[in-house]
Scaffold this motif. Structure first.
Motif, PDB file in Angstrom:
ATOM      1  N   ALA A 145       0.840  -1.196   0.000  1.00 62.08           N
ATOM      2  CA  ALA A 145       0.000   0.000   0.000  1.00 62.08           C
ATOM      3  C   ALA A 145       0.873   1.243   0.000  1.00 62.08           C
ATOM      4  CB  ALA A 145      -0.916   0.012   1.226  1.00 62.08           C
ATOM      5  N   GLY A 146       0.511   2.221  -0.826  1.00 64.44           N
ATOM      6  CA  GLY A 146       1.207   3.499  -0.867  1.00 64.44           C
ATOM      7  C   GLY A 146       0.410   4.541  -0.107  1.00 64.44           C
ATOM      8  N   LEU A 147       1.053   5.212   0.836  1.00 65.31           N
ATOM      9  CA  LEU A 147       0.390   6.203   1.668  1.00 65.31           C
ATOM     10  C   LEU A 147       0.927   7.589   1.312  1.00 65.31           C
ATOM     11  CD1 LEU A 147       0.693   4.335   5.092  1.00 65.31           C
ATOM     12  CD2 LEU A 147      -0.993   3.994   3.269  1.00 65.31           C
ATOM     13  N   TYR A 148       0.050   8.479   0.857  1.00 65.29           N
ATOM     14  CA  TYR A 148       0.466   9.840   0.540  1.00 65.29           C
ATOM     15  C   TYR A 148       0.110  10.743   1.716  1.00 65.29           C
ATOM     16  CZ  TYR A 148       1.440  14.146  -1.891  1.00 65.29           C
ATOM     17  OH  TYR A 148       1.984  15.351  -2.241  1.00 65.29           O
ATOM     18  N   VAL A 149       1.120  11.411   2.260  1.00 70.57           N
ATOM     19  CA  VAL A 149       0.921  12.350   3.373  1.00 70.57           C
ATOM     20  C   VAL A 149       1.299  13.743   2.876  1.00 70.57           C
ATOM     21  CG1 VAL A 149       1.587  12.984   5.718  1.00 70.57           C
ATOM     22  CG2 VAL A 149       1.352  10.557   5.084  1.00 70.57           C
ATOM     23  N   PRO A 150       0.337  14.666   2.805  1.00 70.35           N
ATOM     24  CA  PRO A 150       0.639  15.989   2.241  1.00 70.35           C
ATOM     25  C   PRO A 150       1.504  16.836   3.154  1.00 70.35           C
ATOM     26  CG  PRO A 150      -1.608  15.912   3.071  1.00 70.35           C
ATOM     27  CD  PRO A 150      -1.065  14.512   3.174  1.00 70.35           C
ATOM     28  N   ALA A 209       2.386  15.095  -7.929  1.00 70.97           N
ATOM     29  CA  ALA A 209       2.014  14.097  -8.933  1.00 70.97           C
ATOM     30  C   ALA A 209       3.141  13.109  -9.178  1.00 70.97           C
ATOM     31  CB  ALA A 209       1.634  14.803 -10.233  1.00 70.97           C
ATOM     32  N   GLN A 210       4.409  13.560  -9.016  1.00 72.51           N
ATOM     33  CA  GLN A 210       5.536  12.654  -9.255  1.00 72.51           C
ATOM     34  C   GLN A 210       5.573  11.525  -8.224  1.00 72.51           C
ATOM     35  OE1 GLN A 210       5.676  15.914  -8.624  1.00 72.51           O
ATOM     36  NE2 GLN A 210       7.418  16.495  -7.344  1.00 72.51           N
ATOM     37  N   ALA A 211       5.154  11.799  -6.989  1.00 72.47           N
ATOM     38  CA  ALA A 211       5.113  10.751  -5.975  1.00 72.47           C
ATOM     39  C   ALA A 211       4.040   9.720  -6.314  1.00 72.47           C
ATOM     40  CB  ALA A 211       4.839  11.358  -4.605  1.00 72.47           C
ATOM     41  N   ILE A 212       2.883  10.177  -6.780  1.00 75.31           N
ATOM     42  CA  ILE A 212       1.818   9.258  -7.190  1.00 75.31           C
ATOM     43  C   ILE A 212       2.293   8.399  -8.359  1.00 75.31           C
ATOM     44  CG2 ILE A 212      -0.540   9.094  -8.062  1.00 75.31           C
ATOM     45  CD1 ILE A 212      -0.302  10.063  -5.138  1.00 75.31           C
ATOM     46  N   ALA A 213       3.003   9.012  -9.299  1.00 74.26           N
ATOM     47  CA  ALA A 213       3.538   8.252 -10.439  1.00 74.26           C
ATOM     48  C   ALA A 213       4.498   7.166  -9.966  1.00 74.26           C
ATOM     49  CB  ALA A 213       4.242   9.201 -11.404  1.00 74.26           C
ATOM     50  N   ALA A 214       5.378   7.503  -9.017  1.00 76.14           N
ATOM     51  CA  ALA A 214       6.333   6.509  -8.511  1.00 76.14           C
ATOM     52  C   ALA A 214       5.613   5.335  -7.876  1.00 76.14           C
ATOM     53  CB  ALA A 214       7.276   7.171  -7.510  1.00 76.14           C
ATOM     54  N   GLY A 230      -4.636   8.523   0.673  1.00 72.29           N
ATOM     55  CA  GLY A 230      -4.152   9.776   1.244  1.00 72.29           C
ATOM     56  C   GLY A 230      -4.529  10.971   0.398  1.00 72.29           C
ATOM     57  N   PRO A 231      -4.826  12.106   1.047  1.00 70.48           N
ATOM     58  CA  PRO A 231      -5.264  13.313   0.340  1.00 70.48           C
ATOM     59  C   PRO A 231      -4.087  14.130  -0.171  1.00 70.48           C
ATOM     60  CG  PRO A 231      -5.265  13.714   2.687  1.00 70.48           C
ATOM     61  CD  PRO A 231      -4.830  12.281   2.509  1.00 70.48           C
ATOM     62  N   GLY A 232      -4.369  15.038  -1.087  1.00 69.78           N
ATOM     63  CA  GLY A 232      -3.328  15.922  -1.601  1.00 69.78           C
ATOM     64  C   GLY A 232      -3.953  17.088  -2.336  1.00 69.78           C
ATOM     65  N   ASN A 233      -3.121  17.885  -2.994  1.00 63.78           N
ATOM     66  CA  ASN A 233      -3.625  19.048  -3.713  1.00 63.78           C
ATOM     67  C   ASN A 233      -4.214  18.632  -5.064  1.00 63.78           C
ATOM     68  OD1 ASN A 233      -1.453  18.548  -5.416  1.00 63.78           O
ATOM     69  ND2 ASN A 233      -0.225  20.254  -4.662  1.00 63.78           N
ATOM     70  N   LEU A 234      -4.536  19.612  -5.878  1.00 60.85           N
ATOM     71  CA  LEU A 234      -5.168  19.349  -7.176  1.00 60.85           C
ATOM     72  C   LEU A 234      -4.330  18.405  -8.026  1.00 60.85           C
ATOM     73  CD1 LEU A 234      -7.248  19.925  -9.429  1.00 60.85           C
ATOM     74  CD2 LEU A 234      -5.904  21.958 -10.012  1.00 60.85           C
ATOM     75  N   TYR A 235      -3.006  18.598  -8.048  1.00 59.05           N
ATOM     76  CA  TYR A 235      -2.143  17.785  -8.908  1.00 59.05           C
ATOM     77  C   TYR A 235      -2.065  16.345  -8.402  1.00 59.05           C
ATOM     78  CZ  TYR A 235      -0.961  22.149 -11.130  1.00 59.05           C
ATOM     79  OH  TYR A 235      -1.048  23.333 -11.826  1.00 59.05           O
ATOM     80  N   VAL A 236      -2.057  16.177  -7.105  1.00 57.18           N
ATOM     81  CA  VAL A 236      -2.085  14.829  -6.530  1.00 57.18           C
ATOM     82  C   VAL A 236      -3.398  14.142  -6.889  1.00 57.18           C
ATOM     83  CG1 VAL A 236      -2.185  13.532  -4.354  1.00 57.18           C
ATOM     84  CG2 VAL A 236      -0.495  15.351  -4.651  1.00 57.18           C
TER      85      VAL A 236
END
Length: 449
Positions: A145-150, A209-214, A230-236
């Motif tokens: 699982a990938g967790l995005y933390v803004p 967006a680059q982190a989501i791509a990775a 995980g939440p993020g800005n418009l680009y995420v």
């Protein structure tokens, strides 16, 4: 910017003024239209130019891997993330450097979130059919699982816990966290401390967006995952939308929002504080009050102004309230509930004399906070239910991040001869009605032997 509507009573400020312009409506139909406009406030923001920029970033990361991550982070964040991965020793050091009272608060939140999410785990099904067949459904966790933390305007250790805990409870073995670095190239200490507490060992200093791509494609350093949350800005958000299908995602999160339904028993200072607590998140955050009390509708703006005096995030908060704040005077709590369902809020507070019956009337909300002693902030940090909730009206068809987000279920079917003999004729008939000859033959040949 919010447009002027009939029954709006706040005067227009002088150009350049920081005066609060909190819209007030009394007409239910005008209020309903305004609520829908607020719910969809980011629709125009998801421009073709932003989507094209995200697509270019995704393609660059897929093509160039780690070098693209480093180059894009230097370009957008002004720092070189070298190395990409944060050493384990840095996580331990962050925890040790955290003040004891903050450690205890994080541990309390972690315990409560774990306890609630453990109760969410779905049970496998094993059903015996009337003819001896066995039917079932089993649940298994995804592998990674990938967790995005803004980052950016603020750091969110609470988001670390709210994403890591359900994944851990689901049984995910490998958690991969990505988060943008600060201007000094480091990740916020409390974010790292929360990750250490949650048992996350794999953290990369890359965001956007680059982190989501990775996470979606994988690089030499960052592994490809099965689910991104995980939440993020418009680009995420646009990046998550673009990679959905290659990986699963939790949701497409928009700006945060709170809707408060209050009657004559509500304290204006409490209502004001709760509206401000949402508005301070972001200039696009929405803060809405539906009330049956004219006195409360008049008192809340004054209470907001008083609490904004010296507010450390005053500029952000005022912009959010001026653009996306709203007070509606409703003829009844029934009408307030109807308008709330039309908005389908992320957070719904019921600051009324009898909140339970009103909560039963509500059909569409991400989370409901009942009574005067339940500010939305307790849900953000440690109540137990997940704070990652549907926004922008999507509570009409979705719910909170949960253990099931990180699970997949598989159907199990076992027929014996008796079961196939009892149902085979119907299978053959249905297959032939669809013109699928071999479907029918696969049953007919078994029954003929």
């Amino acid at each position: 910017m919010a447009t002027s509507l009939p029954n709006a009573t706040s005067p227009e400020p002088e150009p350049g003024s920081s005066a609060l312009r909190l819209e007030l409506l009394r007409d239910p139909e005008a209020a309903g239209k305004r609520l829908e406009a607020i719910a969809w406030r980011t629709g125009s923001g998801q421009s073709r130019a932003a989507a094209e920029r995200v697509e270019a970033i995704l393609e660059q990361v897929q093509r160039e891997g780690d070098s693209a991550l480093i180059e894009l982070t230097e370009r957008f964040d002004g720092v070189r993330p070298d190395p990409l991965r944060i050493p384990l020793a840095e996580l331990e050091a962050a925890w040790q450097a955290t003040p004891v009272d903050l450690q205890e608060a994080l541990k309390l939140a972690h315990r409560r979130i774990v306890d609630f999410h453990q109760r969410q785990k779905p049970a496998d099904l094993d059903v015996k059919g009337v003819h001896g067949e066995r039917l079932g459904r089993r649940w298994r966790p995804v592998e990674r699982a990938g967790l995005y933390v803004p980052g950016g305007r603020a750091s969110y250790p609470s988001t670390v816990l709210m994403n890591a805990v359900p994944a851990r409870v689901a049984g995910v073995q490998r958690l991969v966290m990505v988060t943008p670095p600060g201007s000094d190239g480091r990740v916020n200490q409390t974010v790292l401390a929360a990750a250490h507490l949650a048992g996350i060992e794999e953290i990369y200093r890359v965001g956007g967006a680059q982190a989501i791509a990775a996470l979606a494609f994988g690089t030499a350093t960052i592994p490809r995952v099965d689910v991104i949350s995980g939440p993020g800005n418009l680009y995420v958000t646009l990046a998550k939308k673009a990679v959905y299908g290659r990986v699963a995602i939790d949701s497409l999160a928009g700006p945060s929002e709170v809707l408060v339904i209050a009657d004559h028993t509500a304290d204006p200072e409490h209502v004001a504080a709760d509206l401000l607590a949402q508005a301070e998140h972001d200039p696009l955050a929405a803060a809405i009050l539906l009330t049956t009390s004219e006195d409360l509708a008049r008192a809340v703006p004054a209470a907001i102004e008083a609490q904004l005096e010296g507010h450390p995030r005053g500029a952000i908060t005022r912009q959010a309230l001026n653009d996306w704040g709203l007070i509606v005077v409703c003829p009844s709590l029934e009408e307030a509930a109807r308008l709330s369902d039309r908005f389908a809020p992320e957070h719904l507070e019921l600051q009324v004399e009898r909140p339970e019956p009103l909560a039963e009337r509500i059909q569409q909300a991400g989370a409901i906070f009942l009574g005067a002693w339940t500010p939305e902030a307790v849900g953000d940090y440690l109540a137990g239910p997940n704070h990652t909730l549907p926004t922008s009206g999507t509570a009409r068809f979705s719910g909170a991040l949960s253990v099931e987000t990180f699970l997949r279920h598989t159907s199990l079917i076992r027929f014996n001869r008796a079961a196939l003999e009892a149902t085979g004729a119907a299978v053959i008939t249905l297959a032939e009605s669809e013109g699928l000859h071999s479907h029918a033959e696969s049953v007919r040949r078994r029954l003929a032997r």
